[in-house]
Design a protein around this motif. Structure first.
Motif, short mmCIF file in Angstrom:
data_model
loop_
_atom_site.label_atom_id
_atom_site.label_comp_id
_atom_site.label_asym_id
_atom_site.label_seq_id
_atom_site.Cartn_x
_atom_site.Cartn_y
_atom_site.Cartn_z
N SER A 244 0.83 -1.21 0.00
CA SER A 244 0.00 0.00 0.00
C SER A 244 0.86 1.25 0.00
O SER A 244 0.60 2.18 -0.75
CB SER A 244 -0.97 0.07 1.18
OG SER A 244 -0.94 -1.07 1.92
N SER A 245 1.94 1.22 0.80
CA SER A 245 2.71 2.45 0.84
C SER A 245 3.45 2.67 -0.48
O SER A 245 3.59 3.79 -0.95
CB SER A 245 3.67 2.45 2.04
OG SER A 245 4.73 1.59 1.76
N LEU A 246 3.90 1.55 -1.11
CA LEU A 246 4.57 1.70 -2.41
C LEU A 246 3.62 2.26 -3.46
O LEU A 246 3.98 3.16 -4.22
CB LEU A 246 5.11 0.34 -2.88
CG LEU A 246 6.41 -0.12 -2.25
CD1 LEU A 246 6.76 -1.52 -2.72
CD2 LEU A 246 7.54 0.84 -2.61
N MET A 248 0.84 3.94 -2.99
CA MET A 248 0.47 5.31 -2.66
C MET A 248 1.55 6.28 -3.10
O MET A 248 1.28 7.29 -3.75
CB MET A 248 0.28 5.46 -1.14
CG MET A 248 -0.88 4.68 -0.62
SD MET A 248 -2.28 5.73 -0.33
CE MET A 248 -1.80 6.42 1.25
N SER A 249 2.82 5.95 -2.76
CA SER A 249 3.85 6.94 -3.09
C SER A 249 4.14 6.96 -4.59
O SER A 249 4.55 7.99 -5.11
CB SER A 249 5.12 6.73 -2.27
OG SER A 249 5.33 5.38 -2.05
N THR A 250 3.92 5.84 -5.27
CA THR A 250 4.11 5.87 -6.72
C THR A 250 3.10 6.81 -7.36
O THR A 250 3.44 7.62 -8.22
CB THR A 250 3.94 4.46 -7.32
OG1 THR A 250 4.81 3.57 -6.65
CG2 THR A 250 4.26 4.46 -8.79
N SER A 252 1.30 9.25 -5.84
CA SER A 252 1.40 10.66 -5.44
C SER A 252 2.70 11.28 -5.96
O SER A 252 2.72 12.42 -6.38
CB SER A 252 1.31 10.78 -3.92
OG SER A 252 2.38 10.05 -3.35
N GLY A 253 3.78 10.49 -5.95
CA GLY A 253 5.06 11.05 -6.38
C GLY A 253 5.25 10.99 -7.88
O GLY A 253 6.13 11.63 -8.42
N LYS A 254 4.42 10.20 -8.57
CA LYS A 254 4.49 10.05 -10.02
C LYS A 254 5.89 9.62 -10.48
O LYS A 254 6.39 10.09 -11.48
CB LYS A 254 4.12 11.34 -10.72
CG LYS A 254 2.66 11.69 -10.62
CD LYS A 254 2.35 12.80 -11.58
CE LYS A 254 0.90 13.13 -11.76
NZ LYS A 254 -0.01 13.02 -10.69
N HIS A 255 6.55 8.79 -9.69
CA HIS A 255 7.86 8.32 -10.15
C HIS A 255 8.03 6.84 -9.78
O HIS A 255 7.21 6.27 -9.06
CB HIS A 255 8.98 9.16 -9.55
CG HIS A 255 8.95 9.21 -8.06
ND1 HIS A 255 9.29 8.14 -7.28
CD2 HIS A 255 8.60 10.20 -7.21
CE1 HIS A 255 9.16 8.46 -6.01
NE2 HIS A 255 8.73 9.71 -5.94
N ILE A 257 9.77 3.52 -8.10
CA ILE A 257 10.37 3.25 -6.81
C ILE A 257 11.00 1.86 -6.83
O ILE A 257 10.43 0.93 -7.40
CB ILE A 257 9.30 3.29 -5.69
CG1 ILE A 257 8.68 4.68 -5.62
CG2 ILE A 257 9.90 2.89 -4.34
CD1 ILE A 257 7.53 4.77 -4.65
N TYR A 259 12.48 -0.99 -4.09
CA TYR A 259 12.38 -1.22 -2.67
C TYR A 259 12.70 -2.68 -2.39
O TYR A 259 12.40 -3.56 -3.20
CB TYR A 259 10.94 -0.88 -2.23
CG TYR A 259 10.74 -0.90 -0.74
CD1 TYR A 259 11.14 0.18 0.05
CD2 TYR A 259 10.13 -1.98 -0.12
CE1 TYR A 259 10.96 0.16 1.42
CE2 TYR A 259 9.93 -2.01 1.26
CZ TYR A 259 10.35 -0.93 2.03
OH TYR A 259 10.16 -0.95 3.37
#
Lengths: 534, 298
Positions: A244-246, A248-250, A252-255, A257, A259
């Motif tokens: 979920s955090s991956l 979400m940040s993908t 919102s950050g549009k980039h 990741i 991990y």
């Protein structure tokens, strides 16, 4: 279709009565014909389209074979895509490539008379070439073979065939495009399935859009139940917070990741997995979801660790063997000095001295083996070639075995004119010592060991045969592996490192030779060594 | 003044043009006529059921014209892989339309190959042939219907000029003098001297010769394409082809100017630089293969 009618009307404006009946009849025929041609569509299989077209055209012209040829850019030729015929089969007919190209270039339906005797024999005197041109250039042509009179080629017929050419071009292009896109889709599916990583795509509502087989394995779910479901319902619970955090940040950050995370399996083992994410865009360029690619890092780490260990072991063996040589030389030197006064010792001490000397000699051999093996593996073994007399070598080995030959009879058979071979004499002696020593070692007391040497072409062939224990067939492929020892109750009592054969084989191969073995359990073995004379 | 009016009101213009034309044409001793078989072929192929043999037989009645047509059929420009020996075969291989157009081309070239006037016929026909090829290429490039007809439209778009040269030579000399002096477009000089233009004269001739209406229209309107009310495509194509040919400097278009392609035409045909580049390239290639056409002038 409508436009053509208007054109005819326009031409007739000056003279409305003259051809009225003809035109009316022509229209009726044309309209019916056009309707039928237009009913052919790209979802029909090519063969069916050929058959239907054959029927429709057959009512207008005297056609006997219909052939649809496709331009193949790779072959630089027209290849038959479909054919339909009363007789003869299209494979017997051949239309000149230049004629088809001409027709395509000029975008003209042409009737080309044919005087090919094979055609005339089957009642064919010409071929209509209908150029098929798609939006991106030439597709191929429709070839209509038949028996035509000049009256056949009326203005109306040519016009109708022009219409057919245009209509079929569209249908044919669609068929080709459809096939191509289906092939590409299949290929992409195949690629995604074969990628050695788990691939999963989720939409903006966190529902699973697609995944591959590896995702099923890695996360232990069934695809049929997973598609369109919320990923939290499908993935293992322990991974959900990470995902979920991956995601979400993908978004919102549009980039993208990268991990790494631990993934404990049900059986207690912990997988290291690497996850890469990226935004998924639709054709309009809007983000439609997130793509997640997960790979099992543990496997690659394990392999890397093993490789490092293997290298450490090689170095360790080399160093230790080398370091052992110095004290061993002292022991051997002292033992030899003691041997000089052996006759002065009591029987008990003499026996202890013998054991000491034997063990030291054995240790020396062992260390020599280990060092040789390590040199071979690291490529540090260098050959010093000289012309070697094989008879001399064999004799020397037999002399060395004199005290330890288990009452075996050694039969040596070497032709008088055996030429010397170009080899490293000391290394070659090790090879002989190994094979002959083994033959004696594994032979029953009083058995016979044969050594036959001959030349075959530019190779020296050395055969060493015994009537000893022999080896089981399933173990033969491994006998040259290092530290391998034939596993049986009878061999357990015979000592050895399991390095001898491996070293021998390496040395033979360094000389550009080969070694083969034939063996029957309980009957004996024959090793055949081939070495180049020069 | 009149010329601007004529652009906004073609019907009115036609009336006044006709009156002016009469003046010129009345002076003509002998209206040039085409071989009778041309009209017969035209009439024959109006019947959709006509076959190649019938048209072939009509054409063969004029042996000279048949021979010239066959020369064009077998020219490098069409590049058919085998030699075509009869007009009938030419029809079944190349189609009725194209052979009809080649017959027309052969007879017009033959009719106007020269005269006792100070005029470079060869340059004139080079320009005409170049326009024909670029018109056909352009209509193929734009995937329009009947590119064969575009060829004829391009070839004959300036036919009116020849009529003036041959039948009113003294007026032509004045026109040429004005063009040279003022460095203006030939139609401007024609307006001054004839009070009409070669487009109108050409269209009259085309009508007299019973050319298809779209051809007549293209000849009439190729300098004023935005006023055209029917047969848009053919007229637009002819307009563009004429300009391309002037840009490529093929032969002589009557003046040294390269007019701008009409904005309206540019938009309607959805032209772009790529298309024009392609057409120019192919026109240059095609023009190299038209030796046989120009030989008909000798």
């Amino acid at each position: 279709m409508f436009k053509e009618r208007i054109d005819i009307l326009e031409r007739e404006a000056d003279n409305p009565t003259l051809f009225q009946n003809e035109i009316y009849e022509g229209f009726r025929q044309q309209a019916k014909f056009y309707e039928r041609v237009a009913s052919l569509h790209s979802s029909l299989p090519l063969e069916d389209m050929g058959r239907q077209l054959f029927k429709i055209l057959g009512e207008v012209i005297n056609i006997s074979t219909l052939e649809l040829v496709k331009w193949s850019a790779t072959d630089r030729a027209f290849v038959t895509a479909a054919a339909y015929s009363d007789q003869p089969p299209a494979s017997e007919l051949k239309c000149n490539k230049n004629l088809i190209n001409w027709s395509l270039k000029n975008k003209t339906v042409s009737l080309v008379p044919s005087d090919d005797p094979r055609c005339l024999q089957s009642g064919i005197n010409g071929v209509f070439i209908l150029p098929l041109i798609g939006s991106e250039g030439k597709l191929g042509a429709l070839l209509l073979w038949g028996n035509y009179t000049l009256e056949t080629s009326s203005w109306l017929v040519m016009h109708m065939l022009n219409f057919v050419a245009k209509d079929i071009s569209g249908v044919f292009e669609n068929i080709i495009l459809r096939r191509r896109s289906r092939n590409i889709a299949e290929l992409m599916d195949g690629i995604i399935e074969c990628v050695p990583q788990a691939i999963m795509a989720v939409d903006m509502d966190n529902r699973i859009l697609a995944c591959n087989r590896n995702a099923e394995f890695m996360f232990d779910f069934k695809r049929v139940f997973a598609l369109d479901e919320h990923y939290t319902e499908v993935l293992p619970e322990k991974l959900i917070p990470v995902f979920s955090s991956l995601i979400m940040s993908t978004i919102s950050g549009k980039h993208e990741i990268d991990y790494e995370t631990e993934y404990p399996l049900a059986d207690g083992t912990v997988l290291m997995i690497g996850i890469s994410t990226s935004l998924l865009y639709n054709r309009e360029g809007n983000a439609m979801g997130v793509l997640l690619i997960c790979r099992d890092l543990s496997l690659s780490r394990e392999v890397q660790k093993l490789r490092e260990l293997d290298q450490m072991k090689d170095e360790f063996v080399h160093t230790v063997s080398h370091e052992l040589k110095t004290p061993l030389t002292s022991i051997l030197g002292c033992s030899e000095t003691l041997l000089e006064i052996r006759h002065e010792l009591s029987d008990d001490f003499a026996e202890i001295l013998d054991i000491l000397v034997d063990s030291a000699e054995h240790l020396k051999e062992l260390i020599a083996d280990l060092l040789d093996m390590s040199r071979l593996q690291t490529g540090r073994m260098v050959l010093e070639k000289t012309p070697c007399d094989l008879r001399h070598g064999v004799d020397e080995i037999i002399g060395m075995l004199e005290n330890n030959k288990n009452d075996c009879t050694l039969v040596v058979n070497i032709p008088e004119d055996m030429p010397p071979i170009d080899a490293d004499y000391d290394k070659l002696k090790r090879v002989f010592q190994n094979f002959i020593g083994n033959a004696v070692k594994y032979s029953p007391a009083g058995g016979e060991v044969r050594i036959d040497i001959e030349t075959a072409g530019d190779m020296a062939v050395i055969k060493i045969s015994d009537h000893g224990l022999g080896m089981p067939k399933d173990q033969l492929p491994f006998i040259f592996d290092k530290f391998f020892r034939v596993d049986s109750s009878t061999t357990a009592s015979i000592e050895g490192t399991g390095l001898g054969l491996s070293i021998a084989k390496h040395i033979i191969e360094l000389h550009g030779g080969t070694v083969d073995v034939v063996s029957t359990l309980g009957k004996g073995s024959t090793f055949t060594i081939k070495l180049p004379v020069q | 003044m009149n010329s601007t009016e004529s652009k906004t009101n073609p019907d009115m213009a036609e009336m006044t043009d006709t009156e002016r034309l009469k003046e010129i044409i009345e002076k003509l001793d002998d209206v040039p006529s085409l071989p009778t078989v041309v009209a017969e072929v035209n009439r024959a192929i109006r019947n959709p059921r006509v076959d190649a043999n019938t048209v072939g037989q009509i054409l063969t009645r004029d042996q000279a014209l048949s021979a010239k047509t066959l020369k064009l059929v077998n020219s490098a420009f069409y590049g058919f892989p085998h030699r075509i020996n009869s007009v009938t075969r030419a029809i079944i291989v190349m189609g009725f339309q194209r052979v009809r157009n080649l017959v027309l081309t052969a007879s017009v070239l033959d009719k106007f190959k020269g005269g006792n006037v100070d005029f470079d016929f060869s340059s004139f026909w080079k320009h005409a042939l170049g326009s024909a090829i670029s018109a056909e290429t352009l209509s193929q490039e734009l995937k329009l219907q009947e590119s064969e007809d575009a060829f004829v439209a391009g070839l004959l778009h300036d036919i009116g000029k020849l009529l003036v040269v041959l039948y009113a030579p003294e007026k032509f000399v004045r026109i040429r003098a004005i063009v040279n002096k003022k460095n203006c477009l030939i139609i401007e000089a024609e307006e001054e001297v004839l009070e009409t233009t070669h487009s109108t004269v050409g269209a009259w001739l085309a009508k007299t010769w019973q050319f298809p209406p779209k051809l007549t229209q293209a000849i009439r309107m190729h300098h004023d394409p935005q006023s055209v009310r029917e047969y848009y495509e053919m007229t637009y194509i002819t307009h563009v082809a004429d300009i391309i040919c002037r840009a490529l400097n093929f032969g002589d278009g009557g003046d040294k100017k390269i007019p701008k392609i009409n904005d309206h035409v540019w938009k309607a045909l959805k032209l772009d630089k790529n298309i024009l580049d392609n057409v120019m390239k192919k026109t240059l290639e095609g023009f190299d293969k038209t030796k046989d056409f120009l030989q008909l002038l000798q």
